[in-house]
Scaffold this active site. Structure first.
Site, PDB file in Angstrom:
ATOM      1  N   ASP A 170       1.165  -0.888  -0.181  1.00 46.00           N
ATOM      2  CA  ASP A 170       0.260   0.420  -0.425  1.00 46.00           C
ATOM      3  C   ASP A 170       0.735   1.098  -0.197  1.00 46.00           C
ATOM      4  O   ASP A 170       0.630   2.157  -0.414  1.00 46.00           O
ATOM      5  CB  ASP A 170      -1.202   0.038   1.253  1.00 46.00           C
ATOM      6  CG  ASP A 170      -1.559   1.260   1.474  1.00 46.00           C
ATOM      7  OD1 ASP A 170      -2.456   1.440   0.638  1.00 46.00           O
ATOM      8  OD2 ASP A 170      -1.562   2.365   2.562  1.00 46.00           O
ATOM      9  N   GLU A 178      -2.053  -5.296  -3.614  1.00 44.59           N
ATOM     10  CA  GLU A 178      -1.319  -4.695  -2.586  1.00 44.59           C
ATOM     11  C   GLU A 178      -0.379  -5.587  -2.306  1.00 44.59           C
ATOM     12  O   GLU A 178       1.352  -5.075  -1.765  1.00 44.59           O
ATOM     13  CB  GLU A 178      -1.551  -4.171  -1.583  1.00 44.59           C
ATOM     14  CG  GLU A 178      -3.058  -3.192  -1.924  1.00 44.59           C
ATOM     15  CD  GLU A 178      -3.511  -2.151  -0.740  1.00 44.59           C
ATOM     16  OE1 GLU A 178      -3.337  -0.850  -0.777  1.00 44.59           O
ATOM     17  OE2 GLU A 178      -3.364  -2.787   0.339  1.00 44.59           O
TER      18      GLU A 178
END
Length: 238
Positions: A53, A125
């Site tokens: 992220d 992610e």
């Protein structure tokens, strides 16, 4: 010993050959499939997701900084939010066919699509985090530049934040600020679905759904704004 064909194919999609294949295996082992809880399972899937992220945000911010040299901080920020949110991650995951590689447990009837969508966004992610750990910043940069370019090009102008736009609409008419409330939260912990209702004085309430509270609020704001702006257009024609 060579990697299974499926992982070799995924490496080609990611434009990176892993020196440590266990990182790639960890990234596609969703905790729902192995009984992982808050620790993300034995291989640390959620830790890779956490790292990915941050890496994604950095590289996309760098990409936008270079691509749009005349835009200010607010415009770049609105672009960034749209490009790193779950919906964008899901689009990239679908584009690369991540569903063929990631392992996801069964979810309740009626929520399969929602559970799979969440797993794919999280898995995207996690893959970025694995790329960074295995190949430094250049490995995820190659993948992100290739996978996100179409999303960047699809928005020639900075996107408008629906919640901000709705707030500005209300303030321009000296109305109280919109009020948001979660009305429904469904699905298992790894694949939640929120329904949020927004209320504004003088307008009917509107609802929106999303994989996070924030996404549901944006959807609800967009729905109400669409209704209000439609009424404004109708009045201007009369």
């Amino acid at each position: 010993m060579s990697e299974p064909p499926a992982l070799a194919e995924l490496e080609a999609i990611l434009r990176h050959s892993f020196r440590d294949p266990s990182l790639l295996r960890s990234a596609i082992a969703h905790p729902s499939s192995i009984g992982g809880g808050g620790n993300g399972g034995p291989a640390g899937y959620e830790r890779l997701e956490f790292l990915g992220d941050r890496v994604l945000a950095l590289i996309v911010a760098e990409l936008l900084f270079e691509r749009f040299p005349t835009e200010n901080e607010g415009e770049l920020s609105r672009r960034l939010v749209g490009l790193v949110r779950r919906e964008a991650l899901l689009k990239v995951a679908q584009d690369i066919g991540l569903h063929r590689f990631i392992e996801v447990a069964a979810v309740p009837a009626g929520r399969r699509d929602q559970g799979l969508d969440t797993a794919l966004a999280d898995g995207c992610e996690a893959l970025i985090g694995a790329l960074y750990l295995d190949g430094g910043i250049e490995a995820p940069r190659r993948f992100i530049h290739a996978a996100w370019t179409a999303l960047v090009d699809a928005t020639p102008r900075p996107p408008r934040d629906a919640k901000t736009a709705l707030q500005e609409w209300a303030q321009a008419r000296r109305l109280p600020l919109p009020a948001y409330a979660v009305t429904v939260r469904e699905g298992p912990p790894h694949a939640p679905c929120f329904t949020v209702e927004v209320r504004l004085s003088g307008a009917p309430p509107a609802s929106g759904e999303g994989m996070s509270k924030r996404a549901a609020e944006q959807a609800a704001a967009a729905a109400l704004l669409h209704h209000l702006e439609g009424n404004d257009r109708d009045r201007s024609r009369s």
